[in-house]
Enzyme design. Structure first.
Site, mmCIF file in Angstrom:
data_model
loop_
_atom_site.group_PDB
_atom_site.id
_atom_site.type_symbol
_atom_site.label_atom_id
_atom_site.label_comp_id
_atom_site.label_asym_id
_atom_site.label_seq_id
_atom_site.Cartn_x
_atom_site.Cartn_y
_atom_site.Cartn_z
ATOM 1 N N ARG A 1 -9.264 7.609 -90.024
ATOM 2 C CA ARG A 1 -9.454 5.856 -90.179
ATOM 3 C C ARG A 1 -10.022 5.582 -89.570
ATOM 4 O O ARG A 1 -9.899 6.176 -87.842
ATOM 5 C CB ARG A 1 -7.966 5.537 -89.682
ATOM 6 C CG ARG A 1 -8.133 4.149 -89.567
ATOM 7 C CD ARG A 1 -6.698 2.860 -88.987
ATOM 8 N NE ARG A 1 -6.926 1.582 -89.630
ATOM 9 C CZ ARG A 1 -6.949 0.932 -88.109
ATOM 10 N NH1 ARG A 1 -7.342 1.331 -86.089
ATOM 11 N NH2 ARG A 1 -7.345 -0.678 -87.659
ATOM 12 N N HIS B 1 -14.140 -3.717 -88.241
ATOM 13 C CA HIS B 1 -13.947 -3.490 -85.964
ATOM 14 C C HIS B 1 -14.266 -3.815 -85.653
ATOM 15 O O HIS B 1 -14.922 -3.369 -84.654
ATOM 16 C CB HIS B 1 -13.117 -1.671 -86.435
ATOM 17 C CG HIS B 1 -11.628 -1.854 -85.288
ATOM 18 N ND1 HIS B 1 -11.321 -0.802 -85.650
ATOM 19 C CD2 HIS B 1 -11.199 -2.359 -83.961
ATOM 20 C CE1 HIS B 1 -10.194 -0.724 -84.353
ATOM 21 N NE2 HIS B 1 -10.702 -1.909 -83.469
ATOM 22 N N ASN C 1 -0.120 -3.010 -86.133
ATOM 23 C CA ASN C 1 -0.940 -1.953 -84.875
ATOM 24 C C ASN C 1 0.284 -2.362 -83.975
ATOM 25 O O ASN C 1 0.451 -3.771 -84.272
ATOM 26 C CB ASN C 1 -2.241 -2.543 -84.409
ATOM 27 C CG ASN C 1 -2.954 -1.637 -85.242
ATOM 28 O OD1 ASN C 1 -2.917 -1.162 -86.400
ATOM 29 N ND2 ASN C 1 -4.568 -2.047 -85.312
ATOM 30 N N TYR D 1 1.355 -2.166 -79.567
ATOM 31 C CA TYR D 1 1.371 -1.927 -78.445
ATOM 32 C C TYR D 1 2.294 -2.052 -77.304
ATOM 33 O O TYR D 1 2.883 -1.683 -76.417
ATOM 34 C CB TYR D 1 0.119 -2.090 -77.685
ATOM 35 C CG TYR D 1 -1.181 -1.359 -78.768
ATOM 36 C CD1 TYR D 1 -1.267 -0.119 -78.177
ATOM 37 C CD2 TYR D 1 -2.496 -2.011 -79.675
ATOM 38 C CE1 TYR D 1 -2.473 0.665 -78.532
ATOM 39 C CE2 TYR D 1 -2.611 -0.880 -80.610
ATOM 40 C CZ TYR D 1 -2.861 0.076 -79.581
ATOM 41 O OH TYR D 1 -4.182 1.416 -80.445
HETATM 42 C C1 FCB Z 1 -6.871 -2.082 -80.222
HETATM 43 C C2 FCB Z 1 -8.019 -2.252 -80.744
HETATM 44 C C3 FCB Z 1 -8.439 -0.771 -81.177
HETATM 45 C C4 FCB Z 1 -7.517 -0.322 -79.600
HETATM 46 C C5 FCB Z 1 -6.994 -0.589 -79.205
HETATM 47 C C6 FCB Z 1 -6.412 0.137 -77.524
HETATM 48 O O1 FCB Z 1 -6.609 -3.771 -80.313
HETATM 49 O O2 FCB Z 1 -8.181 -2.594 -82.152
HETATM 50 O O3 FCB Z 1 -9.925 -0.669 -81.085
HETATM 51 O O4 FCB Z 1 -8.901 -1.094 -78.134
HETATM 52 O O5 FCB Z 1 -6.230 -1.857 -79.563
#
Ligand code: FCB
Length: 468
Positions: A81, A125, A298, A300
């Site tokens: 990707r 992006h 996504n 985190y």
């Molecule tokens: C996300 C982004 C990516 C990277 C990660 C750690 O929010 O999409 O570009 O910075 O965090």
């Protein structure tokens, strides 16, 4: 008794990849007719980016893509990707496609295919052509039209070699970090403009999907959202309401508009003092809700919040929560990554099952997950990043859990292939499976790269995990 090997295997055909983004790795910002993006401009603003770092050189991937694809192939991934730089393909945000820009991505795709790796592109992006920001940026409706034009032009040229097309990466960040918190480019702090930006990003997504669908009905089209489970820090009704508000503006604004054809019912009241949604026109909701083929998620971290007092929250993070900027994020005692983000893999399984339950069925791909740690290079040159291996292992298990619970999760992309320009953190935070020495551009696979190659080879996890 359950067969452990079996339970640790991923479904056949599971997509394994890594993810990157153009501005974070390419460098070569003035090469081949590329014009500045909002990140070129923002990173030059004093104090905007740690250490005054810019993406001018980054990983010099533009020149070193062959070596990088070779390293990627060593990971045994099925897909890669990456994002296309709008300011490389359409430098001023309008007009004909730039042949040099197209040539670069054509060569990159050819190199990937020659290694048996399928390209998976993201059209946006975060590197908006500066010319479009000068004309008003995402708060202006015309930017949505420009995005659809860029998407169609690019898709027309590349759809025969690229099957998967993601319109936007994390529109929440573009809209609210970029236009409300000012922490990301273009660095504006205008809450009303941020809501308009969110709308026009989603409109641009919908218009782009329609245009690409018309060109090739076999293309797989989707969008990537950053989703964050938001929970109240206590059961106090005020905290519960704070969590509802943050969830509405961070998650449901995007999910409801995509899958239900309208914004969350509770959102207008939360932001009434800021915007009356006058930017939304008849028909927009249907455009945004056009069917997609997959959702990229996504993940985190998760979020705990408590009610504010009406005064701006102490934590600058809250500035992005338009309409609720007094709500305070609350820390837990979980261990954190180098970003200060709490490590909580259960948040990933929760997100995946929640999306499946409330918005599915929809094929889901984890399009980003990974961790920055303060990697240490040992005297022998090795980077024994066991903390990253543990992080990934626990999140792979969380993904498997969601699959077992019925979510239609079809793939996982590690963020990220190479250490790179981590936006406002500059080069200070290292997320890569592969270490980059920025002085020499030397690449060194970390232990996590070798470990990940085992996972992709096995299409599953070993039991027990060898490190820790
Ligand atoms: C996300 C982004 C990516 C990277 C990660 C750690 O929010 O999409 O570009 O910075 O965090």
């Amino acid at each position: 008794m359950m067969n452990r090997e079996h339970t640790l295997g991923f479904p056949d055909g599971f997509v394994w990849g890594t993810a990157t983004a153009s501005y974070q790795i390419e460098g070569a910002v003035t090469v081949g007719g590329r014009q500045p993006s909002i990140w070129d401009t923002f990173s030059r603003r004093p104090g905007a980016v740690h250490n005054g770092d810019t993406g001018d050189i980054a990983d010099d991937h533009y020149h070193r893509y062959r070596e990088d694809v070779g390293l990627l192939a060593d990971l045994g991934v099925t897909h890669y990707r990456f994002s296309l730089a709008w300011p490389r393909l359409q430098p001023d945000g309008k007009g004909a496609i730039n042949a040099d820009g197209l040539d670069f991505y054509t060569r990159l795709v050819d190199e990937l295919l020659a290694h048996g790796i399928q390209p998976w592109v993201t059209l946006y992006h975060w590197d908006l052509p500066q010319a479009l920001e000068d004309a008003g940026g995402w708060p202006v409706r015309d930017t949505a039209e420009r995005f659809a034009e860029y998407a169609a032009m690019t898709h027309e040229k590349l759809h025969d070699t690229i099957a998967h097309w993601t319109t936007l990466n994390e529109p929440w960040c573009s809209a609210f970090l970029g236009y409300a918190a000012g922490a990301h480019a273009p660095g504006r702090t205008e809450p009303a403009a941020a809501l308009a930006a969110a709308h026009h990003l989603m409109l641009g997504h919908g218009l782009a999907v329609a245009a690409m669908r018309a060109q090739d009905s076999s293309s797989q089209l989707g969008i990537t959202l950053n989703l964050t489970p938001v929970s109240p820090a206590t059961e106090d009704p005020a905290d519960v309401d704070a969590a509802r508000r943050v969830d509405a503006v961070s998650n449901r604004l995007f999910l409801d508009s995509l899958f239900r054809g309208h914004y969350p019912d509770d959102l207008p009241a939360d932001v009434a003092a800021i915007s009356d949604f006058g930017f939304a026109q008849d028909g927009d909701a249907a455009v945004i809700a056009a069917p997609i083929d997959f959702l990229g998620v996504n993940y985190y971290f998760r979020e705990f919040v408590r009610a504010g007092t009406g005064a701006p929250a102490a934590d600058p993070h809250a500035r992005a929560w338009v309409g609720s900027t007094d709500v305070e994020p609350v820390r837990t005692d979980l261990p954190t990554t180098a970003m200060g983000w709490e490590i909580d893999p259960s948040g990933l399984s929760d997100v995946l099952t929640w999306v499946h339950r409330d918005y599915g069925p929809v094929p889901i791909y984890v399009t980003e997950n990974g961790a920055a740690f303060d990697d240490v290079r040992d005297e022998d040159g090795a980077i024994r990043d066991n903390d990253r291996i543990s992080f990934l292992d626990s999140h792979f298990r969380a993904t498997l859990q969601a699959v077992e619970d019925g979510a239609d999760v079809r793939g996982y992309f590690v963020w990220t292939l190479l250490d790179n320009f981590e936006w406002a953190y500059g080069y200070d935070k290292r997320f890569g499976l592969i270490h980059v020495d920025y002085a020499t551009q030397a690449r060194t696979p970390k232990d996590s790269a070798r470990w990940f190659a085992e996972v992709t080879r096995r299409n599953g996890l070993a039991e027990p995990l060898e490190v820790r």
